[in-house]
Design a protein around this motif. Structure first.
Motif, PDB file in Angstrom:
ATOM      1  N   ALA A   8      -5.443  -3.213  49.727  1.00 53.21           N
ATOM      2  CA  ALA A   8      -5.466  -4.674  49.734  1.00 53.21           C
ATOM      3  C   ALA A   8      -4.118  -5.203  49.286  1.00 53.21           C
ATOM      4  CB  ALA A   8      -6.564  -5.192  48.808  1.00 53.21           C
ATOM      5  N   VAL A  94      -9.861  -7.976  44.305  1.00 48.89           N
ATOM      6  CA  VAL A  94      -9.580  -6.790  45.124  1.00 48.89           C
ATOM      7  C   VAL A  94     -10.664  -5.738  44.914  1.00 48.89           C
ATOM      8  CG1 VAL A  94      -7.991  -4.840  45.326  1.00 48.89           C
ATOM      9  CG2 VAL A  94      -7.097  -7.170  45.272  1.00 48.89           C
ATOM     10  N   ALA A 102      -4.402  -1.724  45.361  1.00 49.41           N
ATOM     11  CA  ALA A 102      -3.834  -3.057  45.522  1.00 49.41           C
ATOM     12  C   ALA A 102      -2.322  -2.927  45.605  1.00 49.41           C
ATOM     13  CB  ALA A 102      -4.210  -3.950  44.348  1.00 49.41           C
TER      14      ALA A 102
END
Length: 199
Positions: A8, A94, A102
């Motif tokens: 992400a 996230v 992340a």
């Protein structure tokens, strides 16, 4: 990156630009586009999914003006306490999305684009991964934080330190990805920094 546990994007864009006379950094412009749009777009172009954008100062104006299609804006009501609170809010979002890692980027680095972000994202191997862009061998942003580290980073993220202390204690585990040939990591912190933005 893997399809089962994607990387992400996590864009920290909540700052109020205190040293810029109170101009929120997300709403600064270069190349005819808002900083927040450029950074969020770069994370998407790098293959990050989802892209979480943490807003704070002037959050309503940012939502109204910025083109953030395909991104997940989240508000940090405690943004004035520093970057640490934004990182905690972003990691929580996230985590809820089920990401394996992340890729953390800063809105005030318009010289860091999709090329550098994609390189660092490609260092993802597992939820234990830690990686960071390097510029001439010196660690910088973006930083890749595997999901196994989310809780530890969040627990230590205070004030403006963000993940700094957590990462410093795990220096040997961090994969450095040289990006100096494709990005300029300069922060826009003061009015003079606005003069020489990439065009």
């Amino acid at each position: 990156m893997t399809s089962t546990a994607p990387v992400a994007g996590l864009l920290l864009a909540a700052g109020g630009g205190r040293r810029l006379g109170g101009r929120p950094k997300a709403l600064l412009t270069t190349r005819g586009r808002l900083f927040v749009e450029l950074a969020a777009g770069a994370l998407r172009a790098a293959g990050c999914d989802p892209v979480v954008v943490v807003l704070g100062a002037a959050a309503e104006r940012v939502r109204e003006r910025a083109e953030l299609t395909g991104c997940l804006p989240v508000d940090n009501p405690a943004w004035e306490s520093g970057m640490g609170s934004s990182l905690r809010v972003g990691l929580a979002a996230v985590s809820r999305a089920g990401a394996g890692a992340a890729l953390v980027a800063l809105v005030d680095q318009p010289g860091v684009g999709a090329a550098a972000m994609a390189r660092v994202a490609a260092a993802y191997r597992s939820p234990e991964s830690l990686a960071a862009a390097a510029y001439g061998g010196r660690r910088g942003h973006p930083v890749l934080i595997g999901a196994a580290h989310f809780a530890g980073v969040a627990a230590e993220a205070e004030g403006d330190a963000g993940a700094r202390d957590y990462l410093r204690a795990r220096e040997a585990l961090i994969t450095l990805v040289e990006c100096g040939d494709v990005a300029v990591p300069d922060d826009v912190d003061e009015p003079g920094d606005l003069i020489d933005l990439p065009s």
